[in-house]
Design a protein around this motif. Structure first.
Motif, PDB file in Angstrom:
ATOM      1  N   SER A 167      95.397  76.214  29.484  1.00 33.12           N
ATOM      2  CA  SER A 167      95.580  74.763  29.393  1.00 33.12           C
ATOM      3  C   SER A 167      95.729  74.388  27.927  1.00 33.12           C
ATOM      4  CB  SER A 167      94.373  74.043  29.995  1.00 33.12           C
ATOM      5  OG  SER A 167      94.621  72.681  30.050  1.00 33.12           O
ATOM      6  N   LEU A 183      83.544  72.382  29.252  1.00 27.95           N
ATOM      7  CA  LEU A 183      84.984  72.605  29.420  1.00 27.95           C
ATOM      8  C   LEU A 183      85.771  71.737  28.435  1.00 27.95           C
ATOM      9  CD1 LEU A 183      86.434  74.456  31.391  1.00 27.95           C
ATOM     10  CD2 LEU A 183      86.746  72.524  32.911  1.00 27.95           C
ATOM     11  N   VAL A 184      85.357  70.491  28.287  1.00 19.04           N
ATOM     12  CA  VAL A 184      86.021  69.609  27.313  1.00 19.04           C
ATOM     13  C   VAL A 184      85.861  70.187  25.912  1.00 19.04           C
ATOM     14  CG1 VAL A 184      85.904  67.354  26.174  1.00 19.04           C
ATOM     15  CG2 VAL A 184      85.825  67.478  28.618  1.00 19.04           C
ATOM     16  N   ASN A 185      84.660  70.685  25.653  1.00 15.37           N
ATOM     17  CA  ASN A 185      84.380  71.244  24.325  1.00 15.37           C
ATOM     18  C   ASN A 185      85.370  72.344  23.958  1.00 15.37           C
ATOM     19  OD1 ASN A 185      82.963  73.460  22.647  1.00 15.37           O
ATOM     20  ND2 ASN A 185      81.828  71.608  22.184  1.00 15.37           N
ATOM     21  N   CYS A 212      88.254  73.051  25.599  1.00 15.21           N
ATOM     22  CA  CYS A 212      89.656  72.639  25.764  1.00 15.21           C
ATOM     23  C   CYS A 212      90.125  71.779  24.585  1.00 15.21           C
ATOM     24  CB  CYS A 212      89.838  71.865  27.061  1.00 15.21           C
ATOM     25  SG  CYS A 212      89.811  72.914  28.507  1.00 15.21           S
ATOM     26  N   ALA A 213      89.208  71.012  23.993  1.00 15.43           N
ATOM     27  CA  ALA A 213      89.606  70.137  22.881  1.00 15.43           C
ATOM     28  C   ALA A 213      89.727  70.918  21.580  1.00 15.43           C
ATOM     29  CB  ALA A 213      88.579  69.020  22.715  1.00 15.43           C
TER      30      ALA A 213
END
Lengths: 365, 518
Positions: free
Chosen positions: B477, B459-461, B463-464
């Motif tokens: 987001s 998810l971080v991957n 989202c970033a």
């Protein structure tokens, strides 16, 4: 220092909300050293006001120059001595990471007791969190938005499923066993407010209405905690006193129709919450280290911090989570030092400097 | 220790700087000679024994001349009508060779696609693009006349993006035809096409297509810059260009560059401020920047009533989660946390696991391997053979393996459901297949914890990830309530058309602030 508005206020508070939530949903009578967990609702109400007061120094410092965080202020006012402040904050954030890792370990080994090696899980979690920290505050903030959505839905789901099992006889009167539980709960809540020092670094990065954000964040946290405590006490009664992680236990007894074992939901959201908290504080400690060690050497220190987290995570035992450096008084003291004392000292120094400059200006005229 | 690290970092940095300093030497342009013999010998030297170079010598207005073409690239009828018939007529004009050249250009040639060329490099490019070159003795320039007429595939419905309602047209290989397909749909002068050549050997023509009043100038500038930086010898497919358009050091499984074969999809994206990149020789058009939510949108969604379109969207999102997470969760829970399963289901899984010789992790990986094997085999085989593969895979291997007690029925069902779900979003097949594999391994080694940790990291991957300053996960987001009208739900057209929504105004978008500096 230029303004770095890279996240929005709701995004920042969603990160901090999750970071608070993972700690707040690990309440237990054992950890808070109380005997009536229902008194923690009173503790939450009191903590709500105290947290506001504790945020004030950071908020005022930020308001004096909204492009600078606490570290920039310290360098501006103290010169190279500012390195000490950066080091102090780096240590505090690392300490919070270690505390979170320890909490994760206790949860794994004492509640779930999975057949998987806790060391492997801890190391994986730290590596994943390092990746999260590496991706930066923007990525973490966006991820928090998504995870917070899942968390709220899951909490509502668990809450609704527990609603049926509430027995009014389980609710004792407030403070009927004295104020020990209330005090313990208050101490537990305030001492673990590691989000306050985090705000000292995060405020200049956020764009939006801070006052509104702080109010909603604080209200949301303590309102949620109060509801969770009500549900837990109502559905579990005295059984709650024996549980190390009662919210998890509540999840495991929750049931809606044919759906049961909602502890899986809790496991999921809690793991993701821990991930966000670890990543955020790991990133913050890295930011602080980079301030005094530079970008390149800072990366090396961050690597060392990662190893420290794994080391402590592996070698800490069950009792360590509520004693020694993790005891509430120590946690409270360290939080007050970086969250209140340092910002307050910087405000005073800044005021003095401004006055001195204005006097010098008048003299020159 | 610290010094060693510092030294290492310093060395690494100086190496990087040296690499960056190595600039490409600009190629010297050779100007066209006024001697016909010299010009012809240039072409003969360049092409050598190549059979497709055609040189037709003739006299134009008493000047020694030649027409150079490439066999197969020109339409002989057009060449005959627009060029040969006209210059073969008895023309009388007195003047210098340059005046004769200008007379020919302005009064004789009837084609409107005429380009004047002054360097051999351009002459080579034009002749290999299907132009006819008119070379006249005494002139230091050439005329390139557009007589292209190579055969190409006809316009047909793209097989990878079949729609129930809407246009049946798909892009084809020639760039110009693709440009006309877009122009026919957007009859507005703000629609711009800009071309450039990429590929040191292939000199492939690439066209940027955008709407001037919608596109962000910062994004456009960065796209052009990135295309200029491409250092490839040949470009044979859109996939060659894609990595150069992604964010620097991007290790994500998901691509923020869209790809489509449908002109209507491209037109829709252009109206939202995107840039389309058409590459000569491929029917796949690239779209930048591209968002995660766009993988779940299709043209059909906009051609049907919003209620069903919304249901279809939700099914796609569910399909994505099932396809990537289900096998990992099944293996993780089945192996380490069976207590999380409801009693009756736990019974079935336990019986299945107990009666098969392999662990749940190995069993799931094995079935996935077989499934991917069959998919790969079926993908490139002729259709009749494809049926044979289905029979072999589905009936013989699947049925027999269960009956023989080699694999469990629940595992097979999970894999089948997963496979079915992954076909709901065909554009995401590759990342889903990779994620699925990772989740299975994580679940098999660390149980539900492993799956959750990997999910959070994944998810971080995504989202970033940002491309050209636009967050890949917008408007989920950073969140935008209005943006949701075309994400999980598909609102009606009256709501969709309420506000101009170009990509540079997505929440959290900062087209100026990207990693790359132009």
């Amino acid at each position: 220092m230029g303004k770095r508005l890279i996240i929005s206020v709701p995004q920042m508070f969603s990160m901090l909300f999750i970071s608070r939530l993972v700690v707040e949903t690990t309440y237990s009578a054992i950890m808070s050293q109380g005997n009536n967990i229902l008194d923690h609702i009173l503790s939450a109400g009191t903590a709500f006001f105290i947290v506001f007061l504790l945020i004030l120094p950071i908020y005022f410092l930020f308001n004096m120059d909204n492009s600078m965080d606490v570290l920039d202020n310290s360098y501006e006012l103290l010169g190279k001595t500012g390195n000490l402040v950066s080091g102090l904050y780096a240590l505090y954030f690392l300490f919070t990471c270690v505390h979170t890792v320890a909490l994760f370990k206790i949860f794994l080994s004492n509640v779930i007791n999975p057949p998987v090696s806790t060391e492997v899980l801890l190391t994986t979690m730290v590596i994943a969190a390092s990746y999260g920290a590496y991706k930066g505050v923007e990525g973490l903030a966006r991820t928090s938005g998504v995870i917070l959505f899942f968390m709220i839905i899951s909490m509502i789901f668990i809450g609704i499923s527990l609603f049926d099992q509430i027995d009014c006889l389980n609710f004792p009167p407030f403070l009927y066993q004295g104020t020990q539980s209330f005090e313990g709960g208050l101490m537990y809540m305030i001492s673990r407010s590691s989000c306050i020092p985090a705000m000292a670094i995060l405020f200049p990065m956020a764009k939006g209405n801070l006052k509104k954000g702080i109010f909603i964040w604080n209200l949301g946290i303590y309102a949620l905690i109060s509801v969770v405590i009500l549900l837990m006490v109502g559905s579990m009664g005295d059984f709650l006193q024996t549980q190390l992680f009662p919210v998890y236990t509540a999840g495991s007894i929750a049931k809606i129709g044919s759906l049961e074992h909602l502890d899986a939901l809790y496991l999921g959201i809690w793991t993701m919450g821990i991930f966000i908290k670890l990543s955020l504080f790991f990133m913050l400690s890295g930011e602080c280290v980079k301030k005094f060690a530079g970008e390149k050497l800072g990366r090396f220190f961050v690597l060392v911090f990662g190893f420290i987290m794994i080391f402590f995570g592996i070698f800490l035992n069950k009792n360590a989570i509520s004693s020694g450096i993790f005891s509430s008084p120590f946690l409270l003291g360290s939080m007050l030092l970086v969250g209140v004392v340092v910002p307050l000292a910087l405000i005073i120094l800044k005021k003095l400097k401004t006055e001195k400059l204005s006097i010098e200006g008048k003299e020159k005229q | 220790m610290v010094n060693i690290i510092k030294k290492f970092i310093r060395n690494y940095e100086s190496n990087q700087k040296e690499k960056e300093k190595k600039e490409k030497k600009p190629q010297k342009k050779e100007f066209i000679s006024s001697s016909l013999t010299q010009s012809l010998s240039f072409f003969k030297n360049k092409f050598g024994k190549s059979e497709d170079l055609t040189i037709r010598k003739l006299e134009i207005m008493d000047l020694e001349s030649a027409i150079i073409t490439m066999a197969g690239l020109v339409n002989k009828e057009t060449l005959g009508n627009n060029v040969m018939n006209r210059i073969s007529a008895d023309m009388q004009f007195n003047g210098t060779p340059i005046e004769k050249y200008e007379y020919l250009r302005d009064k004789i040639i009837s084609s409107c696609d005429i380009v004047q060329i002054s360097t051999y490099e351009d002459a080579l490019y034009m002749v290999m693009s299907g132009f006819a070159l008119v070379v006249m003795d005494g002139c230091d320039r050439m005329l390139a006349i557009g007589v292209q007429g190579y055969s190409s595939r006809g316009i047909s419905e793209p097989s990878s993006e079949v729609m129930q309602r809407g246009s049946r047209e798909g892009f084809v290989e020639p760039l110009r035809i693709n440009m006309t397909m877009i122009r026919r749909r957007i009859k507005n002068p703000t629609l711009k096409f800009e071309t450039s050549k990429v590929g040191n050997i292939s000199k492939t023509e690439i066209c940027f297509c955008y709407m001037e009043d919608k596109v962000s100038s910062d994004i456009l500038e960065k796209v052009k810059y990135k295309i200029q930086q491409i250092d490839l010898e040949t470009i044979m497919a859109a996939g060659y260009v894609m990595p150069y358009l992604e964010e620097e050091n991007d290790l994500s499984l998901f691509s923020s560059i869209g790809m489509t074969e449908r002109p209507d999809t491209v037109c829709g994206k252009l109206a939202e401020g995107r840039i389309a990149i058409i590459i000569d020789g491929t029917p796949n058009v690239l779209i930048v920047p591209y968002l995660f939510t766009e993988y779940f949108q299709s043209m059909d969604d906009y051609a049907i009533r919003p209620y069903f379109a919304t249901l279809s969207r939700l099914i796609k999102y569910m399909g994505f989660l099932i396809a990537s997470l289900l096998p990992g969760l099944y293996v993780g829970i089945g192996t380490f946390n069976p207590e999380l399963l409801p009693g009756p289901l736990l019974n079935k899984v336990a019986i299945s696991v107990g009666s098969t010789p392999f662990s749940l992790l190995f069993e799931t990986l094995l079935i996935h391997f077989f499934y991917e094997l069959m998919r790969e085999a079926g993908l490139r085989l002729p259709k009749p053979l494809g049926h044979a593969v289905s029979i072999m895979g589905g009936l013989v291997i699947g049925d027999t393996a269960i009956k023989a007690g080699l694999i469990g029925a629940p595992t097979l069902m999970v894999v089948a459901l997963t496979a079915l779900s992954s076909y709901v979003i065909p554009n995401l097949y590759e990342p889903i297949a990779m994620l699925r594999l990772l989740f299975i391994v994580a679940g098999g080694i660390m149980g539900i914890w492993g799956v959750m940790i990997l999910f959070a990291a994944g998810l971080v991957n995504i989202c970033a990830k940002s491309n050209y300053g636009v967050p890949f996960t917008a408007p989920i987001s950073p969140f935008s309530t209005f943006g949701m009208r075309d994400v999980f739900i598909r609102a009606g057209w009256k709501i969709l058309a309420m506000k101009d929504s170009t990509v540079q105004y997505m929440p959290g978008a900062h087209p100026k602030r990207t990693k790359e500096k132009v």
